[in-house]
Design a protein around this motif. Structure first.
Motif, PDB file in Angstrom:
ATOM      1  N   HIS A 281      -8.714  10.997 -42.671  1.00  0.00           N
ATOM      2  CA  HIS A 281     -10.018  11.565 -43.003  1.00  0.00           C
ATOM      3  C   HIS A 281     -10.048  13.072 -42.759  1.00  0.00           C
ATOM      4  N   ARG A 282      -9.388  13.489 -41.709  1.00  0.00           N
ATOM      5  CA  ARG A 282      -9.356  14.927 -41.415  1.00  0.00           C
ATOM      6  C   ARG A 282      -8.652  15.683 -42.539  1.00  0.00           C
ATOM      7  N   MET A 283      -7.553  15.146 -43.011  1.00  0.00           N
ATOM      8  CA  MET A 283      -6.828  15.791 -44.104  1.00  0.00           C
ATOM      9  C   MET A 283      -7.636  15.762 -45.402  1.00  0.00           C
ATOM     10  N   ALA A 284      -8.378  14.694 -45.611  1.00  0.00           N
ATOM     11  CA  ALA A 284      -9.226  14.620 -46.803  1.00  0.00           C
ATOM     12  C   ALA A 284     -10.275  15.732 -46.787  1.00  0.00           C
ATOM     13  N   ASP A 285     -10.847  15.973 -45.608  1.00  0.00           N
ATOM     14  CA  ASP A 285     -11.834  17.041 -45.481  1.00  0.00           C
ATOM     15  C   ASP A 285     -11.210  18.403 -45.756  1.00  0.00           C
TER      16      ASP A 285
END
Length: 379
Positions: A281-285
């Motif tokens: 999720h962090r990378m998606a953001d």
């Protein structure tokens, strides 16, 4: 989404291929930078100049490519993403734009020919008591027979230790307001009365203190009009902040690329750490923020190309603010996701983070950018 012409796409690929060939490994980058102590390799920069890239946005009549801001941003984005150690290019291109706009014909041709050939330039504004408040500067140029005598101190001056010349902002008249009576001067490297001292930083040899003691420059050294230095500085903000934004976009992309590779390969608890939701999720953001930043960078570049004379304080501040904050967030998170390896010099994460954090300070702090943006809304 950003859409390039076929020629622009080919150009981006050419820069990326060059970087992969010349700076694609840590060993190559160490060779160009004295094992990371320098952030600029003049030798590598001249190789880029031989390809016509150093003068990409210099007008054709002065030997440059005459390209627009879009092509300039493509070059900077790809060069930084490819980790080409040409940290001096930002100040050089910012300074070159000032010479092209305001210098007389003879000085313009001399300086810009050097830029096209790969010379680096420096611009000196900040002083110990005049940082964000540049108008408070006190370094003084006094009119004397045949020229000007300069006395005072400057600080945080990028490139000065290897630049061919310095564009100095000095006070020539104290009778008016603080933004009046400022003048720009061309000061060649080695001018008598100029002393350059290194400032040690986390990024190595980047910035310098300058000391002027009865430093004489001739009348021909005035760039633009005497007393009009502040207006000339303001006229260059579109270019300056676009350059900084494009470079930080490339840095954020590089950090994302390196982090993605690491978390796909690094395994804990029997699986790649990137497969855990917290990191995914962090990378998606970050991917979303970087994509949005790229849209903003090229939208502002296109607007600047459409009307080169238009001042865009809101857009220029927005693009610098956005790109540097995204870059900072990506590199700090990248280090966190890589754990101890992100802190080790074996990897590039810690160096990328240092390059991102300082970007929120130079070129006008991000607090100043927010203040400018707010004022454009009448606040």
């Amino acid at each position: 989404m950003v859409v390039f012409t076929p020629e622009q796409s080919d150009f981006a690929k050419s820069v990326a291929d060059f970087c992969k060939r010349e700076t694609g490994t840590r060993e190559q980058r160490n060779r160009w930078t004295n094992n990371g102590d320098e952030n600029h390799s003049q030798e590598l920069y001249r190789k880029m100049a031989d390809l016509g890239w150093a003068g990409i946005n210099v007008a054709e009549e002065f030997g440059g490519a005459g390209a627009g801001n879009v092509e300039l941003c493509i070059f900077l984005e790809e060069a930084v993403r490819g980790q080409a150690p040409i940290g001096g290019i930002g100040p050089t291109l910012i300074t070159a734009a000032a010479y092209e706009k305001f210098a007389d014909d003879a000085l313009k041709r001399e300086v810009l020919a050097g830029v096209v050939a790969g010379d680096s330039l420096s611009i000196s504004m900040s002083e110990p008591e005049a940082g964000s408040d540049v108008g408070a500067l006190t370094c003084r140029a006094e009119k004397v027979d045949g020229g000007w005598k300069i006395n005072g101190q400057k600080t945080w001056c990028s490139n000065a230790h290897f630049a061919k010349s310095i564009l100095l902002i000095a006070r020539t008249d104290s009778s008016g307001g603080k933004h009046e009576g400022l003048t720009q001067f061309h000061v060649p490297a080695g001018t008598e009365g100029l002393k350059i001292n290194q400032i040690d930083t986390l990024g190595g040899r980047e910035v310098n203190d300058l000391y002027f003691t009865d430093c004489f420059v001739p009348d021909e050294a005035v760039v633009g009009q005497v007393g009009n230095g502040w207006t000339q500085l303001m006229a260059g903000l579109n270019t300056e902040r676009l350059i900084l934004a494009a470079m930080q976009l490339g840095l954020a992309e590089r950090s994302f690329d390196d982090t993605l590779t690491f978390i796909k390969e690094r395994k804990q608890f029997g699986r790649p750490i990137g497969s855990f939701q917290a990191l995914r999720h962090r990378m998606a953001d970050h991917a979303t923020e970087i994509a949005a930043t790229k849209e903003l960078v090229y939208a502002v570049a296109q607007a600047a190309d459409a009307d080169p004379a238009k001042m865009m304080p809101r857009e220029a501040s927005m693009v610098k603010l956005k790109a540097t904050e995204v870059s900072k967030a990506m590199t700090i998170d990248g280090m966190q996701m890589m754990g101890g390896y992100g802190y080790a010099k074996e990897f590039d994460a810690e160096r990328l983070m240092r390059g991102a954090i300082i970007s929120t300070v130079f070129g006008g702090t991000n607090e100043i950018q927010r203040d400018i943006i707010g004022k454009t809304y009448g606040l």
